[in-house]
Design a protein around this motif. Structure first.
Motif, PDB file in Angstrom:
ATOM      1  N   TRP B 168      22.723  57.121  23.997  1.00  0.00           N
ATOM      2  CA  TRP B 168      22.069  57.391  25.281  1.00  0.00           C
ATOM      3  C   TRP B 168      22.888  58.340  26.136  1.00  0.00           C
ATOM      4  CZ3 TRP B 168      18.100  57.529  28.319  1.00  0.00           C
ATOM      5  CH2 TRP B 168      18.224  57.341  29.678  1.00  0.00           C
ATOM      6  N   LEU B 239       9.574  52.984  24.971  1.00  0.00           N
ATOM      7  CA  LEU B 239      10.759  52.122  24.919  1.00  0.00           C
ATOM      8  C   LEU B 239      11.913  52.755  24.152  1.00  0.00           C
ATOM      9  CD1 LEU B 239       9.744  48.425  24.404  1.00  0.00           C
ATOM     10  CD2 LEU B 239      10.956  49.481  26.277  1.00  0.00           C
ATOM     11  N   HIS B 240      11.577  53.571  23.125  1.00  0.00           N
ATOM     12  CA  HIS B 240      12.653  54.194  22.358  1.00  0.00           C
ATOM     13  C   HIS B 240      13.516  55.082  23.233  1.00  0.00           C
ATOM     14  CE1 HIS B 240      11.748  52.807  18.397  1.00  0.00           C
ATOM     15  NE2 HIS B 240      10.480  53.053  18.588  1.00  0.00           N
ATOM     16  N   VAL B 242      13.822  54.752  26.795  1.00  0.00           N
ATOM     17  CA  VAL B 242      14.492  54.102  27.928  1.00  0.00           C
ATOM     18  C   VAL B 242      15.410  52.979  27.498  1.00  0.00           C
ATOM     19  CG1 VAL B 242      12.858  54.681  29.722  1.00  0.00           C
ATOM     20  CG2 VAL B 242      12.449  52.685  28.326  1.00  0.00           C
ATOM     21  N   ALA B 243      15.176  52.363  26.347  1.00  0.00           N
ATOM     22  CA  ALA B 243      16.005  51.214  25.968  1.00  0.00           C
ATOM     23  C   ALA B 243      16.473  51.338  24.524  1.00  0.00           C
ATOM     24  CB  ALA B 243      15.238  49.916  26.178  1.00  0.00           C
ATOM     25  N   PHE B 245      18.718  50.325  22.436  1.00  0.00           N
ATOM     26  CA  PHE B 245      19.843  49.430  22.188  1.00  0.00           C
ATOM     27  C   PHE B 245      19.658  48.734  20.854  1.00  0.00           C
ATOM     28  CE2 PHE B 245      19.211  49.338  26.872  1.00  0.00           C
ATOM     29  CZ  PHE B 245      20.272  50.178  27.153  1.00  0.00           C
ATOM     30  N   ASP B 253      17.226  41.391  17.910  1.00  0.00           N
ATOM     31  CA  ASP B 253      16.589  42.674  18.180  1.00  0.00           C
ATOM     32  C   ASP B 253      15.085  42.516  18.357  1.00  0.00           C
ATOM     33  OD1 ASP B 253      18.800  44.187  18.326  1.00  0.00           O
ATOM     34  OD2 ASP B 253      18.781  44.843  16.245  1.00  0.00           O
ATOM     35  N   ALA B 256      14.512  41.023  21.718  1.00  0.00           N
ATOM     36  CA  ALA B 256      14.739  42.032  22.753  1.00  0.00           C
ATOM     37  C   ALA B 256      13.544  42.967  22.836  1.00  0.00           C
ATOM     38  CB  ALA B 256      16.004  42.818  22.446  1.00  0.00           C
ATOM     39  N   GLU B 260      11.321  43.626  26.036  1.00  0.00           N
ATOM     40  CA  GLU B 260      11.210  44.957  26.627  1.00  0.00           C
ATOM     41  C   GLU B 260       9.749  45.370  26.776  1.00  0.00           C
ATOM     42  OE1 GLU B 260      13.468  47.229  23.903  1.00  0.00           O
ATOM     43  OE2 GLU B 260      15.388  46.430  24.596  1.00  0.00           O
TER      44      GLU B 260
END
Lengths: 213, 303
Positions: B168, B239-240, B242-243, B245, B253, B256, B260
């Protein structure tokens, strides 16, 4: 560190354009507030290990631009019972296009400047230039006194970004002095807003051109 | 194998829940109790048991359209990886397939609307097509930024670009721009509030809802389910960015990822609650802004 800084600056640029394009005065105030808070965090990002002056400058900027000034402006808005629309002299789309052109111009211009190496990679210089340009656009194309105050604020935000490059060299006192000037300026503008409203029952500063003895 | 199974189960089962979460968020903002979280599932179940009324002037296109749209969106959902996991299907250049599967779904929805011969539905179809002209370039610019970043043309690898190749931190500035552009796109493509109001029932102002006025029973159910899946697929693309992780443990995962997704639904609900709808003629400004955000991100990346 530079990449986080760049991300924050890009957000600042996006907020600039948003402030130009939105039609509600309150939204403009909130946008500029958010921009002020974001800029308040910048001194901590510019130098990886925050020094004491940087923390002071940051705290003062966030307190003033994030809380005190928006509070005064929203109260002035509420007191004078004005319409909530912006009513610009040129339309929203033309002003946004002007803003986008100014941003592009700032990017090109900053690439031409003979800068020190450490100032080349982050977007500091183009972001500062374009924020100042957009402050000018807000100042000149909006008729209402409150929005002209927002223009001043955006202009000051641009100067603040420039100041980031010198945050260790420039004495803290200068930074605080600028912030104090800004505070007093906005304070006076809020009083003027009240008087303009009482005299003309509108906030349009074009009425001031017709003053007579 | 297990991950593929979970992927498909989530793709099929979760989308209506997102709608439920959005409605619940809006209800909380308005001070209402709101419909139950599972209400969209009840609605879909109710619709499957109803009769279908089909207008006499329509052709096979009208009945085939919801099925084709749903299929196209499901295939698009298989191409998009969920969270840090691999997508079940992927090959070089499938980003074009992804964009045009969305396009195919839209084409058949609009054709079915025109097929009914209703003036209102034709108007909705015209609007949908017009706005699509501007949302597609934004999507392509966003995918281009990610393709440039990852050096790959496989949708699965390209969407993982913020996660694996650089992290990121390294390219944050273009990614922020792309994230803003994609969020606008997410709202516009799914007919959410600044662009279109999913609750309105005034034909003159609707975009998506007006196109499906003539569908009834199971066909309407398919349309609604398809719309929910589109929301799910585009949210997982968003989501890929902004998040990005990854904890390394599969169970964590997946949890999560589900969390998300619900977070995105809440965010959309908040946007719908605090914003007014744009005037129809201002919608293209918003979409042009999305193109500018994604395009400027690309310029920053290659500069």
């Amino acid at each position: 560190m530079n990449s986080l800084l760049n991300a924050a600056l890009v957000l600042v640029l996006a907020l600039n354009l948003f402030a130009l394009g939105t039609s509600r005065i309150l939204t403009v105030i909130r946008t500029v507030t958010f921009q002020g808070i974001l800029l308040g965090i910048l001194p901590l990002l510019v130098h990886g290990h925050p020094s004491l002056p940087a923390v002071y400058a940051s705290a003062a900027a966030i307190l003033l631009k994030g809380f005190a000034i928006p509070f005064m402006l929203t109260r002035a808005m509420r007191d004078v019972h004005i319409k909530r629309e912006v009513e610009p002299l040129i339309g929203f789309l033309p002003s946004m296009i002007l803003g986008a052109v100014a941003t592009g111009f700032a990017l090109i211009f900053a690439g031409e400047l003979p800068l020190a190496d450490e100032h080349m990679t982050p977007l500091l210089v183009p972001a500062a230039l374009s924020t100042m340009f957009i402050g000018f656009i807000l100042l000149t194309t909006r008729a209402k006194a409150i929005l002209q105050a927002m223009g001043y604020l955006v202009l000051e935000n641009g100067i603040f970004i420039f100041g980031m490059m010198l945050v260790e060299a420039m004495p803290l006192i200068v930074e605080l002095g600028i912030l104090l000037d800004l505070f007093v300026g906005i304070f006076v503008i809020c009083i003027i807003v009240n008087h303009v409203n009482q005299a003309f029952s509108s906030l349009d500063t074009r009425h001031l051109a017709a003053l007579k003895e | 194998m297990r991950d593929i199974f979970i992927h498909i189960a989530l793709l099929l089962g979760m989308p209506p829940l997102l709608l439920g979460v959005i409605n619940k968020t809006k209800a909380l903002f308005a001070g209402r109790k709101g419909p139950p979280l599972l209400q969209p599932y009840y609605d879909l179940f109710k619709l499957t048991r109803k009769h279908v009324v089909i207008s006499e002037v329509t052709t096979w296109v009208f009945t085939a359209a919801p099925v084709i749209t749903l299929t196209a969106l499901l295939i698009a959902g298989i191409l998009v990886p969920q969270g840090p996991f691999r997508a079940p299907l992927g090959f070089t250049g499938d980003l074009i397939l992804f964009a045009y599967l969305l396009g195919l779904g839209r084409f058949f929805t609009t054709t079915a609307a025109l097929d009914t011969g209703s003036a209102f539905e034709g108007m909705g179809a015209a609007r949908e097509a017009t706005f699509a002209c501007m949302s597609e370039p934004a999507l392509f610019f966003a995918l281009l930024v990610l393709a440039k970043m990852s050096g790959s043309l496989v949708l699965g690898d390209l969407l993982h670009a913020p996660l694996v190749t650089t992290g990121w931190e390294a390219e944050a500035a273009p990614l922020v721009l792309v994230a803003v552009g994609l969020f606008i796109l997410l709202l516009a493509e799914n007919c959410r509030i600044p662009v279109d109001d999913p609750n309105t029932h005034l034909e003159l102002t609707m975009i998506h809802e007006v196109m499906v006025l003539d569908h009834s029973g199971p066909l309407l159910g398919l349309v609604l389910y398809g719309a929910a899946i589109k929301l799910f697929v585009l949210s997982s693309v968003f989501l890929h960015i902004v998040a990005p992780f990854q904890s390394g443990r599969a169970g964590l995962d997946w949890l999560a990822f589900v969390g998300e997704m619900l977070g995105v639904a809440v965010a959309i609900g908040v946007v719908e609650s605090v914003m007014a709808r744009l005037q129809m003629r201002h919608v293209n400004y918003l979409l042009i802004a999305a193109i500018l955000f994604c395009g400027f991100g690309f310029v920053l990346l290659v500069r």
